[in-house]
Write a protein that holds these residues in place. Structure first.
Motif, short mmCIF file in Angstrom:
data_model
loop_
_atom_site.label_atom_id
_atom_site.label_comp_id
_atom_site.label_asym_id
_atom_site.label_seq_id
_atom_site.Cartn_x
_atom_site.Cartn_y
_atom_site.Cartn_z
N ASN A 1 0.82 -1.21 0.00
CA ASN A 1 0.00 0.00 0.00
C ASN A 1 0.85 1.26 0.00
O ASN A 1 0.55 2.22 -0.72
CB ASN A 1 -0.92 0.01 1.22
N SER A 2 1.91 1.28 0.81
CA SER A 2 2.70 2.50 0.91
C SER A 2 3.51 2.76 -0.36
O SER A 2 3.81 3.91 -0.68
CB SER A 2 3.62 2.45 2.14
N ILE A 3 3.84 1.71 -1.10
CA ILE A 3 4.50 1.92 -2.41
C ILE A 3 3.47 2.34 -3.44
O ILE A 3 3.69 3.27 -4.22
CB ILE A 3 5.25 0.65 -2.86
N ALA A 4 2.31 1.68 -3.44
CA ALA A 4 1.26 2.05 -4.40
C ALA A 4 0.81 3.50 -4.22
O ALA A 4 0.46 4.19 -5.18
CB ALA A 4 0.06 1.11 -4.26
N LEU A 5 0.84 3.98 -2.99
CA LEU A 5 0.38 5.33 -2.70
C LEU A 5 1.31 6.41 -3.27
O LEU A 5 0.93 7.57 -3.34
CB LEU A 5 0.21 5.53 -1.20
N VAL A 6 2.53 6.03 -3.66
CA VAL A 6 3.42 7.03 -4.26
C VAL A 6 3.56 6.79 -5.77
O VAL A 6 4.52 7.23 -6.38
CB VAL A 6 4.81 7.05 -3.58
N TRP A 7 2.59 6.11 -6.35
CA TRP A 7 2.50 6.01 -7.81
C TRP A 7 2.41 7.42 -8.37
O TRP A 7 1.60 8.23 -7.92
CB TRP A 7 1.29 5.19 -8.20
N ASP A 8 3.25 7.74 -9.33
CA ASP A 8 3.46 9.12 -9.75
C ASP A 8 3.12 9.29 -11.23
O ASP A 8 3.82 8.78 -12.10
CB ASP A 8 4.93 9.49 -9.49
N THR A 9 2.03 10.01 -11.51
CA THR A 9 1.64 10.24 -12.91
C THR A 9 2.15 11.56 -13.45
O THR A 9 1.91 11.88 -14.61
CB THR A 9 0.10 10.20 -13.03
N GLN A 10 2.83 12.36 -12.62
CA GLN A 10 3.32 13.65 -13.09
C GLN A 10 4.37 13.48 -14.18
O GLN A 10 4.42 14.26 -15.14
CB GLN A 10 3.91 14.45 -11.93
N TYR A 11 5.22 12.49 -14.04
CA TYR A 11 6.25 12.19 -15.03
C TYR A 11 6.07 10.76 -15.54
O TYR A 11 5.73 9.86 -14.78
CB TYR A 11 7.65 12.32 -14.42
N CYS A 12 6.28 10.57 -16.82
CA CYS A 12 6.29 9.25 -17.44
C CYS A 12 4.93 8.56 -17.39
O CYS A 12 4.84 7.34 -17.60
CB CYS A 12 7.34 8.34 -16.80
N ASP A 13 3.88 9.30 -17.10
CA ASP A 13 2.51 8.77 -17.08
C ASP A 13 2.33 7.63 -16.09
O ASP A 13 1.45 6.78 -16.28
CB ASP A 13 2.08 8.32 -18.49
N GLY A 14 3.12 7.60 -15.06
CA GLY A 14 2.93 6.58 -14.05
C GLY A 14 4.25 6.03 -13.53
O GLY A 14 5.33 6.56 -13.81
N GLY A 15 4.14 4.96 -12.77
CA GLY A 15 5.32 4.34 -12.18
C GLY A 15 5.68 4.93 -10.84
O GLY A 15 5.24 6.02 -10.48
N VAL A 16 6.45 4.17 -10.06
CA VAL A 16 6.97 4.70 -8.81
C VAL A 16 8.45 5.02 -8.98
O VAL A 16 9.15 4.43 -9.81
CB VAL A 16 6.77 3.71 -7.63
N LYS B 1 6.69 20.30 -3.94
CA LYS B 1 6.50 20.54 -2.51
C LYS B 1 5.34 19.70 -1.98
O LYS B 1 5.39 19.17 -0.88
CB LYS B 1 6.24 22.02 -2.26
N LEU B 2 4.28 19.63 -2.80
CA LEU B 2 3.14 18.81 -2.38
C LEU B 2 3.54 17.35 -2.25
O LEU B 2 3.21 16.69 -1.27
CB LEU B 2 2.00 18.95 -3.40
N GLN B 3 4.28 16.85 -3.24
CA GLN B 3 4.72 15.46 -3.17
C GLN B 3 5.59 15.22 -1.95
O GLN B 3 5.47 14.21 -1.27
CB GLN B 3 5.49 15.09 -4.44
N GLU B 4 6.47 16.16 -1.69
CA GLU B 4 7.34 16.02 -0.52
C GLU B 4 6.51 16.01 0.75
O GLU B 4 6.74 15.20 1.66
CB GLU B 4 8.37 17.15 -0.48
N TRP B 5 5.52 16.89 0.81
CA TRP B 5 4.68 16.94 2.00
C TRP B 5 3.95 15.62 2.20
O TRP B 5 3.88 15.09 3.31
CB TRP B 5 3.65 18.07 1.87
#
Length: 472
Positions: free
Chosen positions: A155-170, A460-464
Motif C-alpha cells: 500500500n505505501s509503495i502504491a500510494l506514491v505512484w506518480d503520474t506527473q512524469y512518465c505517465d505513471g510508475g513509482v 513541494k506537495l509530493q514532498e509533503w
C-alpha cells in the motif's frame, strides 16, 4: 510433487549426481546430502549476523551492507527453514524481521529515511510475504503480522505512484531529498508488481491483481519491458520523461517480473500471463554464460566490477526461478536444469576462507575466487537449496494452509486493524479498494496543484505527502 529423473526434469541423472569442492561435498540427487550442504552455507551466511548479541541492532547484518540486503537475507533464511526443516535460526530470524518494521509497522524505520528506496522497502515486504506463504511462525497478537506487513509495504509503495512524469510508475527513492528520487526503475516497480500478484493469490482479492496489471502495462508502455524482446531494462530519469532508458540488464530485474508473472498465471490460468511468462523465460540466455547454463551477472561480472548490492542479485534470480517452477510446474523442464547446473558451479566455489567452506562470487571458475560476503553466501545458498524444490510444496494461500492475519488498510494511514483474511470477504475487498480511491484523490490533488501553482509547488506537495505519511 516430487520431480523424478527422466520425467519432469529431462537432463540425465548421472550428469550432476556428485558435486565436490574441497570444503563441501554434496550429492544433488540426495535430499539429505543437499540439506547437509545447505546447512554449511547457511551457517556461513549467519556468520555475518550479530544482531542478537548485546548492544547490537536486531535485523541488520554486519559488513556495511545497505538495509535492504538484510531484509533479502532473511528471505534466504526463510527459504532455508522451509526447504530443509531446520529450525535453528527461526527465533533469531523472527526477532530481526520484527525489529525492523518501524513505528508504522510498514518497514519504514525512521533511521533508514536518508537512504530509503521503494525497492528497499519492497524487499522487506517480499520477505514478510514469504513468511505468510511459508506459514512461518506467527508473531504474538500484539505484534505486526506477516500478511499485514506485506500489505502495508504494498500500500505505501502504491500510494506514491506518480503520474506527473512518465505517465505513471513509482520512483526509485522514497523521499524527494534522497539521491535517486528523479529516477524510475524496474526493480522498484517490480517489487510492487510481484507483491500485488502474490497478495492476489494469497487473499483471492483481485484488487491486488489489478495493480499488478497496472504496473506491467506501465512497464511495457514506457519501454522498461521491451515489447518485442521482453528484455527488462533498468530504468530512466524523470527529466527525460523516461524516454532515455538505461538498457543495462540485471538478473534480479528479469527475475522479479518472471516470478510475478508466474504468480499471476497460477491465479488466473490465463493465456496472456502464460505468454508473458514464457517470453520472459526466453530472455534467460542473457544471464547464462556461453553454453554452460550457469547463471552469471553480465553487466558487471566479466569486468569484476560488481558492487556489494550486485553481488547478491544472483540469489534473487535463483530464488525466483524456483518460485516460477513451483507456481508454473511446466517450466521445470527448462528452468530446473539451469538451477542444477548453477548449483553445481556455485558449490565448487565454497572452498575458500579460513574455514575452507566460504563461497566465492563468480560461479564460472570452478573454485573460490577470493570474493566473499553476504551476497555471495546468499546466492550460493539460494541456488543450492533450490535443489530441494522437488521435495517441497508450493507457497501457501489462506485457503491452503496459510494462517497469517492481514489488514488491507495497513500502510495507508487509514483506520484499520489486523484481521482474518478469509477469501473474498466484503471487508477485505472494501479495504483494498480504499487504496484505489486514495490514489485517485492524490492524483487529482496533484493535478490541481500543478495547474494552479506550477511544477515547483507540485514537488513541494509530493514532498509533503511523503514526509507527512512517514513522520506524521
Amino acid at each position: 510433487m516430487r520431480y523424478v529423473c527422466g520425467t519432469v526434469i529431462v537432463l540425465g541423472c548421472a550428469l550432476f549426481q556428485v558435486v565436490a569442492g574441497n570444503g563441501i561435498t554434496v550429492n544433488l540427487q540426495d535430499q539429505a546430502s543437499i540439506k547437509s550442504a545447505a546447512r554449511i552455507v547457511a551457517d556461513g551466511l549467519m556468520n555475518y549476523y550479530h544482531g542478537n548479541e548485546t548492544g547490537r541492532e536486531p535485523g541488520l547484518f554486519d559488513g556495511g551492507y545497505y538495509w535492504w540486503e538484510s531484509g533479502a537475507a532473511w528471505g534466504s533464511m526463510l527459504d532455508y527453514w522451509f526447504y530443509t526443516g531446520d529450525d535453528t535460526y527461526v527465533d533469531v530470524a523472527k526477532q530481526g524481521m520484527l525489529y525492523q518494521v518501524g513505528t508504522g509497522w510498514d518497514y519504514m524505520p525512521k533511521e533508514q529515511t536518508l537512504s530509503l528506496g521503494n525497492d528497499d522497502q519492497g524487499f522487506w515486504g517480499i520477505t514478510a510475504m514469504m513468511a505468510a506463504e511459508r506459514n512461518f511462525t506467527n508473531p504474538a497478537s500484539n505484534q505486526p503480522q506477516w500478511l499485514a506487513l506485506a500489505q502495508a509495504v504494498f500500500n505505501s509503495i502504491a500510494l506514491v505512484w506518480d503520474t506527473q512524469y512518465c505517465d505513471g510508475g513509482v520512483r526509485w527513492q522514497k523521499f524527494v531529498f534522497n539521491n535517486g528520487y528523479d529516477y524510475k526503475n524496474s526493480i522498484s516497480n517490480g517489487v510492487l508488481f510481484q507483491l500485488g500478484a502474490r497478495l492476489q493469490r494469497y487473499t483471492q482479492n483481485e484488487t491486488y491483481g489489478y495493480w499488478a496489471e497496472k504496473v506491467w502495462d506501465w512497464e511495457s508502455t514506457v519501454g522498461f519491458i521491451d515489447n518485442s524482446t521482453y528484455y527488462v531494462y533498468d530504468g530512466a530519469s524523470v527529466e527525460s520523461n523516461c524516454e532515455a532508458i538505461n538498457k543495462i540488464q540485471w538478473t534480479y530485474n528479469t527475475a522479479v517480473y518472471m516470478a510475478g508473472a508466474a504468480y499471476m498465471y497460477n491465479y488466473t490460468q490465463s493465456d496472456t500471463w502464460k505468454t508473458r511468462l514464457d517470453n520472459l523465460i526466453s530472455t534467460l540466455d542473457v544471464f547464462l554464460y556461453g553454453s554452460t547454463n550457469i547463471i552469471y551477472e553480465p553487466a558487471c561480472e566479466p569486468a569484476q566490477s560488481c558492487n556489494p548490492d550486485q553481488q547478491s542479485f544472483k540469489a534473487y534470480m535463483a530464488r525466483w526461478l524456483g518460485a516460477t517452477i513451483q507456481l508454473a510446474p511446466y517450466t521445470s523442464r527448462q528452468l530446473f536444469p539451469i538451477l542444477t547446473t548453477s548449483a553445481n558451479a556455485a558449490i565448487s566455489t565454497c572452498n575458500g576462507g579460513s574455514d575452507g567452506v566460504t563461497c566465492g562470487y563468480t560461479w564460472l571458475t570452478g573454485t573460490y575466487d577470493g570474493k566473499y560476503g553476504l551476497g555471495e553466501q546468499m546466492a550460493a545458498l539460494e541456488v543450492l537449496q533450490s535443489q530441494l524444490i522437488p521435495y517441497s510444496v508450493a507457497p501457501y494461500t489462506n485457503n491452503t494452509g496459510g494462517s497469517s492475519i492481514g489488514n488491507p488498510n495497513a500502510g495507508t494511514g487509514l483506520l484499520g486493524s489486523q484481521t482474518s483474511t478469509t477469501a473474498s470477504t466484503t471487508k477485505d475487498k472494501a479495504g483494498a479498494w480504499v487504496i484505489t480511491i486514495v490514489l485517485t484523490a492524490i492524483a487529482l490533488v496533484t493535478s490541481i496543484w500543478l495547474a494552479i501553482d506550477g511544477m515547483g509547488d507540485t514537488k513541494k506537495l509530493q514532498e509533503w505527502i511523503r514526509l507527512e505519511s512517514h513522520f506524521g
